[in-house]
Design a protein around this motif. Sequence first.
Motif, PDB file in Angstrom:
ATOM      1  N   LEU A  27       0.821  -1.206   0.000  1.00  0.00           N
ATOM      2  CA  LEU A  27       0.000   0.000   0.000  1.00  0.00           C
ATOM      3  C   LEU A  27       0.856   1.258   0.000  1.00  0.00           C
ATOM      4  O   LEU A  27       1.925   1.297   0.613  1.00  0.00           O
ATOM      5  CB  LEU A  27      -0.896   0.032   1.245  1.00  0.00           C
ATOM      6  CG  LEU A  27      -2.058  -0.963   1.341  1.00  0.00           C
ATOM      7  CD1 LEU A  27      -2.735  -0.835   2.705  1.00  0.00           C
ATOM      8  CD2 LEU A  27      -3.073  -0.731   0.231  1.00  0.00           C
ATOM      9  N   ARG A  28       0.389   2.281  -0.695  1.00  0.00           N
ATOM     10  CA  ARG A  28       0.991   3.597  -0.528  1.00  0.00           C
ATOM     11  C   ARG A  28       0.620   4.102   0.870  1.00  0.00           C
ATOM     12  O   ARG A  28      -0.433   3.752   1.405  1.00  0.00           O
ATOM     13  CB  ARG A  28       0.498   4.569  -1.590  1.00  0.00           C
ATOM     14  CG  ARG A  28       0.963   4.237  -3.000  1.00  0.00           C
ATOM     15  CD  ARG A  28       0.528   5.290  -4.005  1.00  0.00           C
ATOM     16  NE  ARG A  28      -0.927   5.352  -4.135  1.00  0.00           N
ATOM     17  CZ  ARG A  28      -1.690   6.332  -3.681  1.00  0.00           C
ATOM     18  NH1 ARG A  28      -1.131   7.376  -3.060  1.00  0.00           N
ATOM     19  NH2 ARG A  28      -2.997   6.306  -3.825  1.00  0.00           N
ATOM     20  N   GLU A  29       1.472   4.906   1.453  1.00  0.00           N
ATOM     21  CA  GLU A  29       1.221   5.347   2.825  1.00  0.00           C
ATOM     22  C   GLU A  29      -0.090   6.128   2.935  1.00  0.00           C
ATOM     23  O   GLU A  29      -0.772   6.078   3.966  1.00  0.00           O
ATOM     24  CB  GLU A  29       2.385   6.169   3.366  1.00  0.00           C
ATOM     25  CG  GLU A  29       2.913   7.244   2.466  1.00  0.00           C
ATOM     26  CD  GLU A  29       4.055   6.752   1.570  1.00  0.00           C
ATOM     27  OE1 GLU A  29       4.879   7.600   1.195  1.00  0.00           O
ATOM     28  OE2 GLU A  29       4.109   5.537   1.259  1.00  0.00           O
ATOM     29  N   GLU A  30      -0.479   6.863   1.872  1.00  0.00           N
ATOM     30  CA  GLU A  30      -1.759   7.571   1.883  1.00  0.00           C
ATOM     31  C   GLU A  30      -2.920   6.578   1.982  1.00  0.00           C
ATOM     32  O   GLU A  30      -3.891   6.823   2.711  1.00  0.00           O
ATOM     33  CB  GLU A  30      -1.913   8.423   0.624  1.00  0.00           C
ATOM     34  CG  GLU A  30      -0.953   9.602   0.514  1.00  0.00           C
ATOM     35  CD  GLU A  30       0.386   9.207  -0.086  1.00  0.00           C
ATOM     36  OE1 GLU A  30       1.235  10.108  -0.272  1.00  0.00           O
ATOM     37  OE2 GLU A  30       0.591   8.002  -0.376  1.00  0.00           O
ATOM     38  N   GLU A  31      -2.818   5.468   1.246  1.00  0.00           N
ATOM     39  CA  GLU A  31      -3.851   4.431   1.303  1.00  0.00           C
ATOM     40  C   GLU A  31      -3.887   3.772   2.674  1.00  0.00           C
ATOM     41  O   GLU A  31      -4.960   3.459   3.205  1.00  0.00           O
ATOM     42  CB  GLU A  31      -3.589   3.379   0.226  1.00  0.00           C
ATOM     43  CG  GLU A  31      -3.685   3.902  -1.200  1.00  0.00           C
ATOM     44  CD  GLU A  31      -3.213   2.889  -2.225  1.00  0.00           C
ATOM     45  OE1 GLU A  31      -3.760   2.892  -3.353  1.00  0.00           O
ATOM     46  OE2 GLU A  31      -2.298   2.087  -1.913  1.00  0.00           O
ATOM     47  N   LEU A  32      -2.722   3.571   3.260  1.00  0.00           N
ATOM     48  CA  LEU A  32      -2.643   2.948   4.569  1.00  0.00           C
ATOM     49  C   LEU A  32      -3.261   3.839   5.642  1.00  0.00           C
ATOM     50  O   LEU A  32      -4.022   3.367   6.503  1.00  0.00           O
ATOM     51  CB  LEU A  32      -1.182   2.630   4.897  1.00  0.00           C
ATOM     52  CG  LEU A  32      -0.893   1.937   6.222  1.00  0.00           C
ATOM     53  CD1 LEU A  32      -1.716   0.661   6.385  1.00  0.00           C
ATOM     54  CD2 LEU A  32       0.600   1.623   6.324  1.00  0.00           C
ATOM     55  N   LEU A  33      -2.962   5.136   5.596  1.00  0.00           N
ATOM     56  CA  LEU A  33      -3.541   6.059   6.572  1.00  0.00           C
ATOM     57  C   LEU A  33      -5.057   6.125   6.416  1.00  0.00           C
ATOM     58  O   LEU A  33      -5.787   6.172   7.413  1.00  0.00           O
ATOM     59  CB  LEU A  33      -2.922   7.451   6.405  1.00  0.00           C
ATOM     60  CG  LEU A  33      -3.372   8.504   7.429  1.00  0.00           C
ATOM     61  CD1 LEU A  33      -3.022   8.066   8.846  1.00  0.00           C
ATOM     62  CD2 LEU A  33      -2.744   9.867   7.118  1.00  0.00           C
ATOM     63  N   GLU A  34      -5.537   6.106   5.183  1.00  0.00           N
ATOM     64  CA  GLU A  34      -6.986   6.127   4.954  1.00  0.00           C
ATOM     65  C   GLU A  34      -7.642   4.860   5.500  1.00  0.00           C
ATOM     66  O   GLU A  34      -8.710   4.920   6.116  1.00  0.00           O
ATOM     67  CB  GLU A  34      -7.287   6.271   3.459  1.00  0.00           C
ATOM     68  CG  GLU A  34      -8.777   6.371   3.156  1.00  0.00           C
ATOM     69  CD  GLU A  34      -9.064   6.677   1.696  1.00  0.00           C
ATOM     70  OE1 GLU A  34     -10.201   6.393   1.255  1.00  0.00           O
ATOM     71  OE2 GLU A  34      -8.170   7.200   1.006  1.00  0.00           O
ATOM     72  N   ALA A  35      -7.005   3.719   5.305  1.00  0.00           N
ATOM     73  CA  ALA A  35      -7.546   2.464   5.817  1.00  0.00           C
ATOM     74  C   ALA A  35      -7.604   2.481   7.345  1.00  0.00           C
ATOM     75  O   ALA A  35      -8.581   2.012   7.955  1.00  0.00           O
ATOM     76  CB  ALA A  35      -6.694   1.291   5.335  1.00  0.00           C
ATOM     77  N   ILE A  36      -6.567   3.019   7.968  1.00  0.00           N
ATOM     78  CA  ILE A  36      -6.548   3.128   9.430  1.00  0.00           C
ATOM     79  C   ILE A  36      -7.652   4.067   9.901  1.00  0.00           C
ATOM     80  O   ILE A  36      -8.345   3.796  10.899  1.00  0.00           O
ATOM     81  CB  ILE A  36      -5.170   3.625   9.905  1.00  0.00           C
ATOM     82  CG1 ILE A  36      -4.118   2.538   9.665  1.00  0.00           C
ATOM     83  CG2 ILE A  36      -5.207   4.021  11.376  1.00  0.00           C
ATOM     84  CD1 ILE A  36      -2.685   3.004   9.887  1.00  0.00           C
ATOM     85  N   ALA A  37      -7.853   5.166   9.179  1.00  0.00           N
ATOM     86  CA  ALA A  37      -8.890   6.124   9.539  1.00  0.00           C
ATOM     87  C   ALA A  37     -10.265   5.461   9.543  1.00  0.00           C
ATOM     88  O   ALA A  37     -11.065   5.656  10.468  1.00  0.00           O
ATOM     89  CB  ALA A  37      -8.871   7.304   8.562  1.00  0.00           C
TER      90      ALA A  37
END
Length: 328
Positions: free
Chosen positions: A231-241
Amino acid sequence: MAIQWFPGHMHSTRKAIGERIKDIDVVIELLDARLPGSSRNPLLAELTGHKPSVKVLNKQDVADPARTPLWLDWYNAQEGIRAIGLDASEPAPARRLIDACHALAPQRGGMAKPMRVLICGIPNVGKSTLINTLSKKSQAKTGDEAGITKLEQRITLADDFYLWDTPGMLWPRITIPQSGYKLAASGAVGKNAYDEEEVALELLAYLKQPYAPLLEARYKLGLSPAAIDALREEELLEAIARKRGAVMSGGRVNLQKAAELVMTDLRSAVLGRITLETPAEFEAWCTESEALEAERSAKKAAREARKGGRKRSGAPAGGADSEAGEES
């Protein structure tokens, strides 16, 4: 974004250390065991470099147990340095620190030649908590915020062992970008000096490869370590959100809130035992930074030489060879 934080009281600390150091036998520098290279202050090395030093890797109980020995070996291989790992809440750390200081300055001790020690470190590294443990009383203010201690104070640990505490201090210019992000993520930098979302993205970009299982365990993403790493880090942060309920009206994710959650989880060790750098990684970042600094210095010298040439020839500052647009 370059992260820098050097408020006014740090100038006073810098001056106080410079004046105090001539009377000091050993310097204890507290490091964050989660970032043992990035939390070492190069300004302190300049101010105290000729004095023997004990490097204390504090908070080792929340650092990666496989990486801490690598850092202890790295520091212990350096001349005039003794490194130990420590948890600031350890019941009786005083004996270990006193022994380490005496090993570096065996000529000091007894009432005629009391040991004089300076303890220093970056903000929020746990120094005040350690001092209170050492002295068995609350002599130093503590708090989960950078910049709590602002005055130098002397503490007597034994009849022949004096300890000078100094406020946490960074350095005027952080030249290693990776270190700046890690310092911010750890809480060593004031909140007004960085953007939480940007720091959280840099943090996740690092964590997703070596610590993907910890991210999965904490956030229940339903992904394999390989999938998290992909995952791109932006995608990872969105998933965590989304998993943590950081969602606004209309189903939009609140990345700011998610970023704060991730950094809080790191600082409180809810994510698990994590170390944000290895000695090899840190050395590579230092080499890269030194090369960039040398390049900047060479460009600056070339600009100054051109300016000097124009002044001697009487040519105008502008013209075809103007430096407009050159990298500063």
